[in-house]
Design an enzyme around this catalytic site. Structure first.
Site, PDB file in Angstrom:
ATOM      1  N   ASN A 151       0.820  -1.231   0.000  1.00 42.72           N
ATOM      2  CA  ASN A 151       0.000   0.000   0.000  1.00 42.72           C
ATOM      3  C   ASN A 151       0.848   1.272   0.000  1.00 42.72           C
ATOM      4  OD1 ASN A 151       0.768  -0.387   2.656  1.00 42.72           O
ATOM      5  ND2 ASN A 151      -1.175   0.281   3.520  1.00 42.72           N
ATOM      6  N   PRO A 175      10.324  -6.950  -0.747  1.00 49.27           N
ATOM      7  CA  PRO A 175       9.143  -6.132  -1.064  1.00 49.27           C
ATOM      8  C   PRO A 175       7.968  -7.045  -1.417  1.00 49.27           C
ATOM      9  CG  PRO A 175      10.635  -6.167  -2.948  1.00 49.27           C
ATOM     10  CD  PRO A 175      11.282  -7.004  -1.871  1.00 49.27           C
ATOM     11  N   GLY A 229       2.242  -4.959   7.983  1.00 51.35           N
ATOM     12  CA  GLY A 229       1.240  -5.790   7.320  1.00 51.35           C
ATOM     13  C   GLY A 229       0.163  -6.182   8.324  1.00 51.35           C
ATOM     14  N   SER A 230      -0.481  -7.311   8.053  1.00 52.37           N
ATOM     15  CA  SER A 230      -1.629  -7.680   8.883  1.00 52.37           C
ATOM     16  C   SER A 230      -1.191  -8.203  10.252  1.00 52.37           C
ATOM     17  CB  SER A 230      -2.458  -8.750   8.174  1.00 52.37           C
ATOM     18  OG  SER A 230      -1.766  -9.984   8.224  1.00 52.37           O
ATOM     19  N   GLU A 252       4.379  -3.262  12.594  1.00 51.80           N
ATOM     20  CA  GLU A 252       3.373  -2.216  12.361  1.00 51.80           C
ATOM     21  C   GLU A 252       2.207  -2.922  11.695  1.00 51.80           C
ATOM     22  OE1 GLU A 252       1.100  -0.001  10.732  1.00 51.80           O
ATOM     23  OE2 GLU A 252       2.645   0.851   9.415  1.00 51.80           O
ATOM     24  N   CYS A 286      -3.326   1.507   6.878  1.00 47.64           N
ATOM     25  CA  CYS A 286      -3.606   0.981   8.223  1.00 47.64           C
ATOM     26  C   CYS A 286      -4.184   2.055   9.120  1.00 47.64           C
ATOM     27  CB  CYS A 286      -2.324   0.488   8.888  1.00 47.64           C
ATOM     28  SG  CYS A 286      -1.447  -0.665   7.904  1.00 47.64           S
ATOM     29  N   GLU A 460       8.034   3.874  14.267  1.00 39.90           N
ATOM     30  CA  GLU A 460       8.824   4.205  13.077  1.00 39.90           C
ATOM     31  C   GLU A 460       8.716   5.700  12.838  1.00 39.90           C
ATOM     32  OE1 GLU A 460       7.041   1.563  10.065  1.00 39.90           O
ATOM     33  OE2 GLU A 460       8.852   0.367  10.299  1.00 39.90           O
TER      34      GLU A 460
END
Ligand code: SIN
Length: 481
Positions: A151, A175, A229-230, A252, A286, A460
């Protein structure tokens, strides 16, 4: 203008092809853009070994020298914003203006952390006896590895790679298979900036077996792992990292951001903020407002204004002028949004606008506002990751806070109010790592980005972002007379 880009992987300063390659698609029309190497465990081990070999020399440079190289990398990115924006838009689907904004956002992490490299300070601690002296020093963790999401094909790499390189770590990134080309453009610019071989490596893979990820999590040569990610995948990767080699881990993960509108809010500001937050990247971030909680007294007025604004959003391919909402990333994403909306409608919600796919193409969804949403519906309990704004009514501040906190997630939260006392009160009660008051967008390089509860570990960006790639070492000097 033709768009030039690299499509080979980048390991130890070499462009690497692979026996197998996978297709990268344009989500706006499902056409193939390129084929990238489908690398596996062996190449991931090699990238890690090369990063390990490059580590002592990179860590041994003065912070100022690393900062100068990062500055050159940043300047090359800044000079290349148009191409980077077009690439992000082509493989990720974002409207070009938004994609170019991401390129600037991504570059800003490199500028910020290059500057912060020079400020990795330790401390002098007053000792507990006159015969000792205590200090701490900061040292790079070692090889850092990352798995990044589609994203933000650029910014989620630089938000990890820049602090890693600034701290003196070397870096290996996997990636996402949907958007590897932007990562490779970053490698191309890193090479031009003088980042030495082995310091920044990109291992592309279709990821059908998870082999590359497993190496990055389990290799004893990797000392730091960062994932965006999830929550579901993050839990597995975090467990692998700690269970195998007790790595330092940043996660994250998913969010379920509430956006609350109180009756004392400036409604136009709230509508603007809700649109900016909910529909950024077609709802695929997110920190997008996932559910919009509206106080009873202004529910009708707010929902009408929001519906008018959402109905005007222009949908289409990212390279078309004026487009504000691009396609969703893939077929799975559009199916999920369709399913969640259908379930909500079947359970009594009503679509004030949208509620269906968009004629622009197979992966486009019409920007949607859902009224009469209840707390048990999946659009309230789960991250939608699409351009759908569910409205939930509340009657009191306590009820709003209770609904907002009734989730295992705690990444971002937003609220709109004209009452400064309420602003402090609610901000303190909300269980989230980031709270935005009277503003729908807050991300930038200087803030600590991250969540609480099941939204993750670590931060971050900001000064906190550098700490994630440093170890604090305590030194005791004894024997003073
Ligand atoms: C994300 O969706 O993971 C990042 C969003 C942001 O950086 O604002």
């Amino acid at each position: 203008m033709d768009l030039t880009f690299r499509s080979d992987a980048y390991i130890d300063g070499q462009w690497r092809s692979g026996a197998q390659r996978f297709a990268v698609y344009n989500p706006a029309n499902q056409q193939v853009i390129a084929h990238a190497p489908d690398l596996g465990a062996a190449e991931a081990e090699e990238a890690v070994a090369t990063a390990h070999k490059a580590f002592p020399a990179w860590a041994g440079k003065a912070a100022k020298e690393r900062a100068q190289i990062l500055r050159r990398w940043f300047e090359l990115m800044t000079a290349d914003l148009d191409r980077l924006g077009r690439l992000i838009s082509l493989e990720g689907g974002k409207p070009f203006a938004e994609a170019k904004g991401e390129a600037a956002y991504g570059a800003a992490f490199v500028e910020w952390f290059g500057e912060e490299a020079k400020r990795a300070y330790g401390r002098a601690i007053p000792a507990t006896t006159p015969t000792r002296r205590y200090v701490t020093i900061k040292q790079p963790v070692g090889v850092a590895a990352a798995i990044t999401p589609w994203n933000f094909p650029m910014a989620m790499i630089t938000r990890k790679a820049a602090p890693a390189l600034a701290a003196g770590c070397t870096f290996v990134v996997k990636p996402p298979s949907q958007t590897p080309l932007t990562a490779l453009a970053l490698a191309e610019l890193a090479e031009q900036a003088g980042v030495p071989p082995g310091v920044f490596n990109v291992v592309t893979t279709r990821n059908h077996t998870g082999d590359v990820g497993r190496v990055l999590c389990e290799s004893p040569l990797v000392r730091k792992f960062s994932f965006t990610g999830s929550t579901e995948v993050g839990k597995t990767l975090g467990a692998l990292c700690v269970g195998s080699t007790v790595k330092k881990v940043s996660l994250e993960l998913g969010g379920n951001a509430p956006l609350m509108v109180f009756a004392d809010a400036d409604l136009d500001l709230a509508v603007k903020g809700a649109v900016a937050s909910k529909f950024r990247n077609a709802g695929q971030t997110c920190v997008c407002a996932n559910r919009i909680l509206v106080e009873d007294a202004i529910y009708d007025a707010f929902s009408q204004k929001l519906t008018e604004a959402v109905a005007e959003l222009k949908v289409g391919p990212g390279d078309r002028d004026g487009v504000e909402i691009g396609p969703l990333i893939d077929e799975k994403a559009i199916e999920k949004v369709e399913r969640m909306v259908a379930e909500a409608l079947a359970s009594g919600a009503t679509a004030l606008t949208g509620g269906k796919k968009h004629p622009a193409g197979a992966q486009f969804y019409t920007p949607t506002v859902l009224a009469n949403v209840t707390r048990d519906m999946r659009v309230n309990t789960e991250e939608i990751f699409g351009p759908v704004a569910p409205l939930i009514r509340f009657k009191s501040e306590d009820e709003a806070v209770a609904i907002a906190n009734d989730t295992p997630f705690g990444l971002a939260a937003y609220f709109f109010t004209g009452d400064v006392n309420r602003a402090w009160r609610v901000a303190e009660r909300i269980e989230a790592g980031m709270v935005s008051i009277n503003d729908g967008v807050f991300s930038n390089e200087v803030i600590p980005f991250g969540g609480v509860k099941e939204s993750g570990l670590g931060r971050e960006g900001g000064v906190e972002g550098l700490e994630e790639y440093l170890e604090t070492k305590f030194l005791n000097f004894g024997g003073f007379a």
